[in-house]
Design an enzyme around this catalytic site. Structure first.
Site, short mmCIF file in Angstrom:
data_model
loop_
_atom_site.label_atom_id
_atom_site.label_comp_id
_atom_site.label_asym_id
_atom_site.label_seq_id
_atom_site.Cartn_x
_atom_site.Cartn_y
_atom_site.Cartn_z
N CYS A 136 0.82 -1.23 0.00
CA CYS A 136 0.00 0.00 0.00
C CYS A 136 0.85 1.27 0.00
O CYS A 136 0.35 2.35 -0.32
CB CYS A 136 -0.93 0.01 1.21
N HIS B 75 -4.15 6.95 2.93
CA HIS B 75 -4.40 5.65 2.31
C HIS B 75 -5.79 5.18 2.73
O HIS B 75 -6.18 5.32 3.89
CB HIS B 75 -3.34 4.65 2.78
N ASN C 280 -10.22 -0.81 -0.54
CA ASN C 280 -8.78 -0.62 -0.39
C ASN C 280 -8.09 -0.97 -1.71
O ASN C 280 -8.06 -2.14 -2.09
CB ASN C 280 -8.27 -1.52 0.75
C1 LIG Z 1 -10.48 -6.48 8.54
C2 LIG Z 1 -11.26 -5.69 9.57
C3 LIG Z 1 -12.28 -4.81 8.90
C4 LIG Z 1 -11.99 -6.68 10.48
O1 LIG Z 1 -12.66 -5.98 11.50
P1 LIG Z 1 -12.50 -6.45 13.02
O2 LIG Z 1 -13.36 -5.58 13.81
O3 LIG Z 1 -11.03 -6.42 13.34
O4 LIG Z 1 -13.06 -7.90 12.96
P2 LIG Z 1 -12.37 -9.28 13.37
O5 LIG Z 1 -11.34 -9.66 12.34
O6 LIG Z 1 -11.92 -9.18 14.80
O7 LIG Z 1 -13.59 -10.26 13.24
C5 LIG Z 1 -14.72 -10.09 14.08
C6 LIG Z 1 -15.77 -11.10 13.64
O8 LIG Z 1 -16.34 -10.73 12.38
C7 LIG Z 1 -16.29 -11.84 11.50
N1 LIG Z 1 -16.13 -11.37 10.11
C8 LIG Z 1 -14.99 -11.16 9.43
N2 LIG Z 1 -15.28 -10.72 8.20
C9 LIG Z 1 -16.62 -10.62 8.12
C10 LIG Z 1 -17.51 -10.21 7.12
N3 LIG Z 1 -17.09 -9.78 5.92
N4 LIG Z 1 -18.83 -10.23 7.38
C11 LIG Z 1 -19.31 -10.64 8.56
N5 LIG Z 1 -18.51 -11.04 9.57
C12 LIG Z 1 -17.18 -11.03 9.35
C13 LIG Z 1 -15.12 -12.66 11.96
O9 LIG Z 1 -15.26 -14.00 11.55
C14 LIG Z 1 -15.24 -12.51 13.46
O10 LIG Z 1 -16.23 -13.39 13.92
P3 LIG Z 1 -16.05 -14.18 15.32
O11 LIG Z 1 -15.99 -13.10 16.36
O12 LIG Z 1 -17.29 -15.02 15.38
O13 LIG Z 1 -14.78 -14.95 15.19
C15 LIG Z 1 -10.31 -4.80 10.42
O14 LIG Z 1 -9.56 -5.61 11.28
C16 LIG Z 1 -9.38 -4.00 9.58
O15 LIG Z 1 -9.77 -3.14 8.83
N6 LIG Z 1 -8.07 -4.24 9.72
C17 LIG Z 1 -7.08 -3.54 8.99
C18 LIG Z 1 -7.05 -4.06 7.61
C19 LIG Z 1 -6.18 -3.25 6.74
O16 LIG Z 1 -6.22 -2.07 6.80
N7 LIG Z 1 -5.42 -3.95 5.92
C20 LIG Z 1 -4.64 -3.38 4.94
C21 LIG Z 1 -3.55 -2.56 5.51
S1 LIG Z 1 -3.10 -1.56 4.27
#
Ligand SMILES: CC(C)(COP(=O)(O)OP(=O)(O)OC[C@H]1O[C@@H](n2cnc3c(N)ncnc32)[C@H](O)[C@@H]1OP(=O)(O)O)[C@@H](O)C(=O)NCCC(=O)NCCS
Length: 322
Positions: free
Chosen positions: A112, A249, A279
């Protein structure tokens, strides 16, 4: 001698995939995606489109705005983590598409952060008098490397390209840039196989998709960007109140809001495109920049803070007097 942005351009594939479309593909909801990420839709490259074709279109628009032609371009750098090929690199493909010859042309694989890294390098070439018209691109076809059965990642990413033209200037332009990385976090966000690593598994037909520990990435991203913002203001010799626009970003609206809070910036002064594009990795900053330049929000003379964070981890920023 300094460099300045003479033109911006971008390109998004025509096909749009909405959260409602994704609800039919994986176990997710529009509400979950919007509340956790801010994303509502993303663009998906057509089968015949590639990172170099998206880049070429974005470059054409930037060249048009800058009023330059192929013969003027003397440097091409493309930030991308989804190149058409291992080689030739994407910049050489863009060079050929645009009818440009005999210039440096290379790609930068810092995920990124690719565009900001490329911008920083191009700025040095222009400042040193080695380039008079540099084409800098960030472009990705991330939908080609996501697992469409993995709801945790497939909802996040999109395709697109953005570009800028850098020219010499007597006033800054690019005020300062800051680049950094820390390889200890490699396991939090990665693509499992490449050429010299995992080639045997790939040849045996193993699936290869973006793999991410989302919540751990989230925490490191917020902390790192918070420090980066402070470091950039100090390096650039400016205060929070001097920044007219934050052009971050576009990974996640919650990460963007955290950076804005750190700068005491109201969201009205933050360029946000993540809702429409998801993203797009290295493409997201030049896409956001071009959007806000073309809709008239960003005006000549205003001070912009660009900041990014991505796989590696890598991160970087640029303070830009537009
Ligand atoms: C990916 C992201 C949106 C996930 O959000 P989060 O609040 O951290 O969620 P988690 O990964 O802890 O997952 C929470 C729950 O949602 C669920 N879940 C994940 N994706 C899902 C989706 N698309 N729809 C529904 N539920 C979902 C998971 O399975 C988990 O369920 P569980 O509690 O039963 O195990 C967040 O972590 C994020 O944005 N991270 C940074 C990513 C990023 O910026 N990456 C690139 C860097 S450049």
């Amino acid at each position: 001698m300094y460099s300045r942005i003479a033109g911006t351009g971008s390109y998004l594939p025509a096909k749009v995939l909405t959260n409602a479309d994704l609800e039919k593909m994986v176990d997710t909801t529009d509400e979950w995606i919007r509340s956790r990420t801010g994303i509502e839709r993303r663009h998906v490259a057509a089968p015949e489109e590639t990172t170099s074709t998206l880049s070429t279109e974005a470059a054409r628009h930037a060249m048009q705005m800058a009023g330059v032609g192929p013969a003027d371009i003397d440097f091409i750098a493309v930030g991308t983590t989804t190149p058409d090929y291992v080689f030739p690199n994407v910049a050489t493909l863009v060079q050929h598409n645009l009818g440009i010859h005999d210039t440096p042309a290379f790609s930068i694989e810092t995920a990124c952060s690719g565009f900001v890294y490329a911008l920083s390098i191009a700025d040095k070439f222009v400042r040193l008098g080695e380039s008079k018209c540099a084409l800098v691109i960030g472009a990705e076809c991330l939908t080609r490397v996501v697992d469409w059965n993995d709801r945790a990642t497939c909802v996040l990413f999109g395709d697109g390209a953005g570009a800028v033209i850098l020219e010499p200037a007597t006033e800054p332009g690019i005020v300062t840039t800051l680049l950094s990385a820390d390889g200890q976090y490699r396991d939090l966000l990665f693509y499992p196989y490449g050429v010299s690593c995992g080639w045997d598994k790939l040849r045996a037909g193993a699936p290869a998709f973006i793999t991410m520990k989302g919540n751990e990435v989230f925490k490191v991203a917020v902390n790192t960007l918070s420090k980066l913002v402070d470091q950039t203001l100090i390096k650039g010799g400016v205060g929070k109140a001097d920044i007219d626009w934050l052009v971050p970003h576009q990974a996640n609206l919650r990460i963007i809001k955290a950076a804005a809070r750190k700068l005491d910036m109201p969201m009205e002064r933050v360029v946000v495109t993540v809702q429409d594009q998801g993203n797009t990795s290295a493409a997201s900053i030049p896409l956001a920049l071009d959007t806000a330049v073309r809709d008239g929000r960003i005006k000549r003379g205003q001070l912009l803070l660009l900041e990014t964070f991505g796989g590696g981890f890598t991160w970087g920023s640029a303070l830009v007097r537009f």
